[in-house]
Design a protein around this motif. Sequence first.
Motif, PDB file in Angstrom:
ATOM      1  N   PRO A 180       0.792  -1.291  -0.144  1.00 55.24           N
ATOM      2  CA  PRO A 180       0.045   0.062  -0.127  1.00 55.24           C
ATOM      3  C   PRO A 180       0.889   1.140  -0.078  1.00 55.24           C
ATOM      4  O   PRO A 180       0.421   2.164  -0.644  1.00 55.24           O
ATOM      5  N   GLN A 181       1.977   1.321   0.880  1.00 52.38           N
ATOM      6  CA  GLN A 181       2.792   2.584   1.015  1.00 52.38           C
ATOM      7  C   GLN A 181       3.416   2.589  -0.732  1.00 52.38           C
ATOM      8  O   GLN A 181       3.807   3.733  -0.945  1.00 52.38           O
ATOM      9  N   GLN A 239       2.397   1.913  -3.375  1.00 54.64           N
ATOM     10  CA  GLN A 239       1.323   2.503  -4.261  1.00 54.64           C
ATOM     11  C   GLN A 239       1.202   3.902  -4.058  1.00 54.64           C
ATOM     12  O   GLN A 239       0.916   4.757  -5.110  1.00 54.64           O
ATOM     13  N   GLU A 240       1.233   4.489  -2.795  1.00 55.88           N
ATOM     14  CA  GLU A 240       1.211   5.634  -2.529  1.00 55.88           C
ATOM     15  C   GLU A 240       2.199   6.687  -3.077  1.00 55.88           C
ATOM     16  O   GLU A 240       2.149   7.738  -3.510  1.00 55.88           O
ATOM     17  N   SER A 248       1.567   7.012  -6.683  1.00 52.64           N
ATOM     18  CA  SER A 248       0.717   7.791  -7.071  1.00 52.64           C
ATOM     19  C   SER A 248       1.069   9.325  -7.111  1.00 52.64           C
ATOM     20  O   SER A 248       0.266  10.263  -7.377  1.00 52.64           O
ATOM     21  N   THR A 249       2.322   9.548  -6.447  1.00 51.43           N
ATOM     22  CA  THR A 249       2.923  10.884  -6.280  1.00 51.43           C
ATOM     23  C   THR A 249       3.048  11.429  -7.868  1.00 51.43           C
ATOM     24  O   THR A 249       3.183  12.605  -8.073  1.00 51.43           O
ATOM     25  N   TRP A 281      11.257  10.144   0.918  1.00 44.34           N
ATOM     26  CA  TRP A 281      10.699   8.548   0.899  1.00 44.34           C
ATOM     27  C   TRP A 281      11.400   7.800   2.005  1.00 44.34           C
ATOM     28  O   TRP A 281      10.780   6.946   2.839  1.00 44.34           O
ATOM     29  N   GLN A 307       9.859   8.943   5.351  1.00 45.10           N
ATOM     30  CA  GLN A 307       8.454   8.339   5.595  1.00 45.10           C
ATOM     31  C   GLN A 307       8.521   6.721   6.015  1.00 45.10           C
ATOM     32  O   GLN A 307       7.796   6.272   6.869  1.00 45.10           O
ATOM     33  N   TRP A 310       6.799   3.636   8.453  1.00 42.95           N
ATOM     34  CA  TRP A 310       5.873   2.525   8.088  1.00 42.95           C
ATOM     35  C   TRP A 310       5.642   1.427   9.188  1.00 42.95           C
ATOM     36  O   TRP A 310       6.493   1.033   9.760  1.00 42.95           O
TER      37      TRP A 310
END
Length: 443
Positions: free
Chosen positions: A55-56, A58-59, A62-63, A131, A134, A138
Amino acid sequence: MNVRLEAFRILNRLFRGEQVFLDKEYSASIKTGDLSIPDRSFLVHLVRGIVKFYPQLQEIASTYLQKPKSLPKKVQIILYLGLFQLAVDTRIPDYAVVSETVELARLTHSHPWIKLVNAISRKAAAERIRWCKQAEHWGMVLPQWLEEYWRIYLTRGEMNQLKKSLVLPPVLYLRVNSLKTNSQKLIETLSKKYSIVVNSLPMFPNALNTQLDYSQLVETDEYQKGFFSIHDLSSQIMVELLAPNPGEKIIDIGCGSGGKTLMMAQMMKNQGCIYAVDIHPEKLKTLETHARRQGIDIIRPLIADATQPLPKELRGAHRIFVDAPCSGWGTLRRNPEIGFLRKKSENQSFAEKQLQILSQTPVLIEKSGIILYCVCTLTPEETDGVISAFEQLIPEEWEVYFPGEANLQTEVKQTILTDNQSCIIWPHYFNSDGFFGKAWRKL
């Protein structure tokens, strides 16, 4: 063998909906491929990491893309392999990650998408620090239904701790074969002969852990001669709670390849009898191989469907260990693919089978005997649901009782035993599998 290409092959099958169990895939790659020890570790790291952080990743994608999910599945996987290395695996330089990701697009015949893969990889590499920061925070994203259930038992802080623990690499736990050696001797031998560092666990005398690769350990003479086995700590704790004694008649239902069975035999000093029951003949053959290696001869393999009445020769047992087939949600750290392979609706079908198996056991146990039920999952249907249904079936002359509780240190007992006398091992307790267990004694 190209490690990234092999990782792509495994992930492509999983994300396309195949029943892919990662441990089997790793083993097959190691056996058939010319992989060095670092490459073996890198393969496992890549595949597990991308499944855990899907999921991360994918995020991040999406940027740079409006609809990354609309890309062909293989292109998504290529991108996520690159993004994972940029955000999490910081050992590899930016330029190398970009280059290898573009090369993977070529190797997988994704030529129409090479420019896109190159552009997104370069943009993400330019923001690598962002990244990486971040990624430090996670944790594993759980199915909503599972998180809602676990929140009944865990505070918000504990839930966050659990999620972060699940994304860590699995700790490799060893079980010392007390029939052949002891912890101190094994620690010294592995250190002197192979420079292998293993650590003792004061609360669990015959358990050790190490950061070493699994394949390195099983290649040692000490493993081949049965001085130790690979055995998750939570699984060991469940056997400690059963506390089998020398000379007893034990039934291990759902024994699989026999990690717990072998530990029982060691605790029994290879005296008595253990009926190892499983429906899969190949697993029982593996158990027999391990037993010979460890110098154990009290195990009697029995191929049987344990949802049906078992042979009368098993009656009069002192202890029955029901290691029931389950959904496996407690093993997410080692088996993150569970999140892709399992659906909530399957929990009930597992629970029905578990109750069928458990219901066959009371007739087999003698007076003062013990039945212990355990599963490596933590869903309401397979834990409290099965227990409540079973306790309504058995007469009142039973009491809840863990015979091995007295042998555990106070800190461990306070951590894993609940007020209603169940055992719950959450994955973040010992960075091992999540387990549920309950035991009864026949009065």
